[in-house]
Design a protein around this motif. Sequence first.
Motif, mmCIF file in Angstrom:
data_model
loop_
_atom_site.group_PDB
_atom_site.id
_atom_site.type_symbol
_atom_site.label_atom_id
_atom_site.label_comp_id
_atom_site.label_asym_id
_atom_site.label_seq_id
_atom_site.Cartn_x
_atom_site.Cartn_y
_atom_site.Cartn_z
ATOM 1 N N ARG A 187 0.845 -1.187 0.000
ATOM 2 C CA ARG A 187 0.000 0.000 0.000
ATOM 3 C C ARG A 187 0.885 1.244 0.000
ATOM 4 N NH1 ARG A 187 -2.678 -3.589 3.628
ATOM 5 N NH2 ARG A 187 -4.936 -3.720 3.321
ATOM 6 N N GLY A 188 0.277 2.383 -0.281
ATOM 7 C CA GLY A 188 0.965 3.643 -0.073
ATOM 8 C C GLY A 188 1.176 3.881 1.404
ATOM 9 N N TRP A 189 2.004 4.885 1.751
ATOM 10 C CA TRP A 189 2.354 5.072 3.148
ATOM 11 C C TRP A 189 1.162 5.449 4.023
ATOM 12 C CZ3 TRP A 189 5.700 2.808 5.694
ATOM 13 C CH2 TRP A 189 6.973 2.529 5.188
ATOM 14 N N GLU A 190 0.226 6.221 3.497
ATOM 15 C CA GLU A 190 -0.936 6.580 4.307
ATOM 16 C C GLU A 190 -1.720 5.331 4.697
ATOM 17 O OE1 GLU A 190 0.245 10.050 1.839
ATOM 18 O OE2 GLU A 190 -0.164 7.947 1.424
ATOM 19 N N GLN A 191 -1.933 4.451 3.709
ATOM 20 C CA GLN A 191 -2.669 3.218 3.978
ATOM 21 C C GLN A 191 -1.865 2.277 4.877
ATOM 22 O OE1 GLN A 191 -2.252 4.528 0.913
ATOM 23 N NE2 GLN A 191 -4.334 5.213 0.437
ATOM 24 N N THR A 192 -0.543 2.288 4.705
ATOM 25 C CA THR A 192 0.298 1.427 5.534
ATOM 26 C C THR A 192 0.237 1.841 6.999
ATOM 27 O OG1 THR A 192 1.802 0.899 3.716
ATOM 28 C CG2 THR A 192 2.678 0.673 5.958
ATOM 29 N N LEU A 193 0.249 3.142 7.254
ATOM 30 C CA LEU A 193 0.126 3.620 8.633
ATOM 31 C C LEU A 193 -1.159 3.110 9.281
ATOM 32 C CD1 LEU A 193 1.249 7.372 8.703
ATOM 33 C CD2 LEU A 193 1.868 5.623 10.372
ATOM 34 N N ILE A 194 -2.244 3.234 8.544
ATOM 35 C CA ILE A 194 -3.541 2.812 9.078
ATOM 36 C C ILE A 194 -3.581 1.292 9.237
ATOM 37 C CG2 ILE A 194 -6.025 2.760 8.622
ATOM 38 C CD1 ILE A 194 -5.583 5.498 7.148
ATOM 39 N N ALA A 195 -3.045 0.582 8.249
ATOM 40 C CA ALA A 195 -3.005 -0.882 8.348
ATOM 41 C C ALA A 195 -2.134 -1.326 9.519
ATOM 42 C CB ALA A 195 -2.482 -1.484 7.040
ATOM 43 N N ALA A 196 -1.036 -0.604 9.779
ATOM 44 C CA ALA A 196 -0.170 -0.943 10.909
ATOM 45 C C ALA A 196 -0.915 -0.773 12.232
ATOM 46 C CB ALA A 196 1.087 -0.073 10.897
ATOM 47 N N ALA A 197 -1.728 0.268 12.306
ATOM 48 C CA ALA A 197 -2.543 0.462 13.513
ATOM 49 C C ALA A 197 -3.499 -0.702 13.705
ATOM 50 C CB ALA A 197 -3.312 1.776 13.412
ATOM 51 N N CYS A 198 -4.159 -1.099 12.620
ATOM 52 C CA CYS A 198 -5.112 -2.217 12.682
ATOM 53 C C CYS A 198 -4.407 -3.519 13.073
ATOM 54 C CB CYS A 198 -5.800 -2.384 11.333
ATOM 55 S SG CYS A 198 -6.766 -0.955 10.780
ATOM 56 N N ALA A 199 -3.272 -3.782 12.418
ATOM 57 C CA ALA A 199 -2.544 -5.028 12.677
ATOM 58 C C ALA A 199 -2.007 -5.067 14.101
ATOM 59 C CB ALA A 199 -1.400 -5.173 11.681
ATOM 60 N N HIS A 200 -1.627 -3.922 14.637
ATOM 61 C CA HIS A 200 -1.100 -3.872 16.002
ATOM 62 C C HIS A 200 -2.156 -4.359 16.987
ATOM 63 C CE1 HIS A 200 1.858 -2.081 18.901
ATOM 64 N NE2 HIS A 200 0.800 -2.152 19.695
ATOM 65 N N HIS A 201 -3.378 -3.865 16.834
ATOM 66 C CA HIS A 201 -4.416 -4.314 17.753
ATOM 67 C C HIS A 201 -4.848 -5.740 17.479
ATOM 68 C CE1 HIS A 201 -8.426 -5.230 19.213
ATOM 69 N NE2 HIS A 201 -8.003 -4.591 20.296
ATOM 70 N N ARG A 202 -5.166 -6.033 16.227
ATOM 71 C CA ARG A 202 -5.700 -7.363 15.932
ATOM 72 C C ARG A 202 -4.655 -8.446 16.192
ATOM 73 N NH1 ARG A 202 -10.187 -4.982 16.764
ATOM 74 N NH2 ARG A 202 -11.808 -5.016 15.134
ATOM 75 N N GLY A 203 -3.378 -8.139 15.993
ATOM 76 C CA GLY A 203 -2.335 -9.102 16.330
ATOM 77 C C GLY A 203 -2.302 -9.385 17.821
ATOM 78 N N ALA A 204 -2.428 -8.324 18.625
ATOM 79 C CA ALA A 204 -2.468 -8.516 20.078
ATOM 80 C C ALA A 204 -3.738 -9.250 20.486
ATOM 81 C CB ALA A 204 -2.386 -7.154 20.774
ATOM 82 N N TRP A 205 -4.838 -8.953 19.802
ATOM 83 C CA TRP A 205 -6.124 -9.599 20.116
ATOM 84 C C TRP A 205 -6.071 -11.099 19.843
ATOM 85 C CZ3 TRP A 205 -9.871 -12.448 17.665
ATOM 86 C CH2 TRP A 205 -11.162 -12.449 18.224
ATOM 87 N N VAL A 206 -5.466 -11.487 18.723
ATOM 88 C CA VAL A 206 -5.336 -12.913 18.391
ATOM 89 C C VAL A 206 -4.449 -13.621 19.412
ATOM 90 C CG1 VAL A 206 -4.400 -14.539 16.672
ATOM 91 C CG2 VAL A 206 -5.830 -12.608 15.938
ATOM 92 N N HIS A 207 -3.443 -12.905 19.953
ATOM 93 C CA HIS A 207 -2.610 -13.459 21.026
ATOM 94 C C HIS A 207 -1.988 -14.788 20.582
ATOM 95 C CE1 HIS A 207 -1.421 -13.573 25.270
ATOM 96 N NE2 HIS A 207 -1.815 -14.832 25.341
ATOM 97 N N PRO A 208 -1.165 -14.741 19.534
ATOM 98 C CA PRO A 208 -0.695 -16.001 18.952
ATOM 99 C C PRO A 208 0.330 -16.766 19.791
ATOM 100 C CG PRO A 208 0.244 -14.118 17.798
ATOM 101 C CD PRO A 208 -0.770 -13.571 18.741
ATOM 102 N N PHE A 209 0.972 -16.106 20.746
ATOM 103 C CA PHE A 209 2.043 -16.759 21.504
ATOM 104 C C PHE A 209 1.634 -16.929 22.970
ATOM 105 C CE2 PHE A 209 3.871 -13.815 18.323
ATOM 106 C CZ PHE A 209 4.336 -14.764 17.408
ATOM 107 N N LEU A 210 2.284 -17.857 23.624
ATOM 108 C CA LEU A 210 2.034 -18.059 25.047
ATOM 109 C C LEU A 210 2.300 -16.778 25.826
ATOM 110 C CD1 LEU A 210 1.533 -19.875 27.561
ATOM 111 C CD2 LEU A 210 3.991 -20.423 27.499
ATOM 112 N N ASP A 211 3.380 -16.099 25.488
ATOM 113 C CA ASP A 211 3.750 -14.836 26.118
ATOM 114 C C ASP A 211 4.632 -14.089 25.122
ATOM 115 O OD1 ASP A 211 4.053 -12.815 27.954
ATOM 116 O OD2 ASP A 211 4.585 -14.142 29.614
#
Length: 397
Positions: A187-211
């Motif tokens: 994506r362009g940088w504007e979209q990447t910034l927004i996608a990074a925000a989304c991925a930061h939360h959803r990645g933490a929400w999925v909680h893929p690792f034990l810790d």
Amino acid sequence: MGKEIGKMYTEVHQFEPTLPSDRLWAELHPIAENIVVASVKLTGKAHSTTRTAIRELVRQMNSYYSNRIEGQSTHPINIAKALEDKFSQRPDEARLQRIAIAHIGAEQALEAAMGDRPPLMSDFLIEAHREMYGRLASADRLSDDGLEIVPGQLRTRDDAVGDHVAPTAASLTRFLSRMDQQYGPARGWEQTLIAAACAHHRGAWVHPFLDGNGRATRLQTHCALWKLSEGLWSPSRGFARDTSRYYAALKAADAARQGDYDGRGNLSEKGFSAWIHYFLSICQDQVGYMTKMLDLDGVRQRIEALIIQRGVADKAYRREAILPLFHVFALGPVTRGEFSQMTGLGERTARTLIAKLLQDGLLLADHRVGPVRMGLPLDALNTLFPALYPEVSQPME
């Protein structure tokens, strides 16, 4: 775990929305655009050698702040000592130093390995976890439950974090695949910034690792923005300056949909929007702060203030150092003869001054007679970059 786990998430529709609606995209885009423009301008300030010094400082700062968010930080001076292979005799303190060094090493390795890989893919998140924890001995990577954190290994048991019940272990690959579909495309940088925000939360929400999910997610976010930031600014500093606000914003985006006016996904669009706005506000604040710090008029004034302050207690510091120090900050390395000429001092006095600046880290050189460049020692930061890393001046326990 000490408590019963409630209803588990098993299907990917249960963490929608994963990207903003068209209406929200339109609202967020101008904010992201301002961040991108400011960040691009920032990378043209100061000389490349000075930016390298700032980048390494920010890397130490990232380690300190990311670990502080996890309640495992050591004093910045201890991090600097550990980088010189000087570890505390106190086992607990030495462990925190090793964790800090692991974070710094992981960040460096991930940047070097990134190339053209999309850093918002789940395999990069897994690699971030592996790089971080693979640098630690097993005794240094125990979870709060006393279980060993295996580097890069997806959890094999169901888990809950506070009030949030994470997806089942059996469904993790489905959730991660959905994240790849949503966040992986270029994506362009504007979209990447927004996608990074989304991925930061959803990645933490999925909680893929034990810790270690928070550290891995923040490393991924750093790398996703690294080609834009060039490592000169970092969201982690903003997150850690008000950790309660960071966690509250993450928690708000965990919330279930609140009626017909709260989007069409299973999770709250209002909470998701609040998180993205928070994330972008942190980026905007960090870029704005560093832009102000690299304004050359301000830099010259702060160099002058530092030299005058130090000259009160140490006569080896002379006002004649101000101009050449500003020169190497803004325009890059010079020979020692050129630095000496810029001071206007006699040869012996100038040589003594240069030796003092090298000894105290305000000048750096790769060998004994080589060119000198700007250094940023920790004990000068509160004058040169006020509030960038205020913890360096706090007393050590």
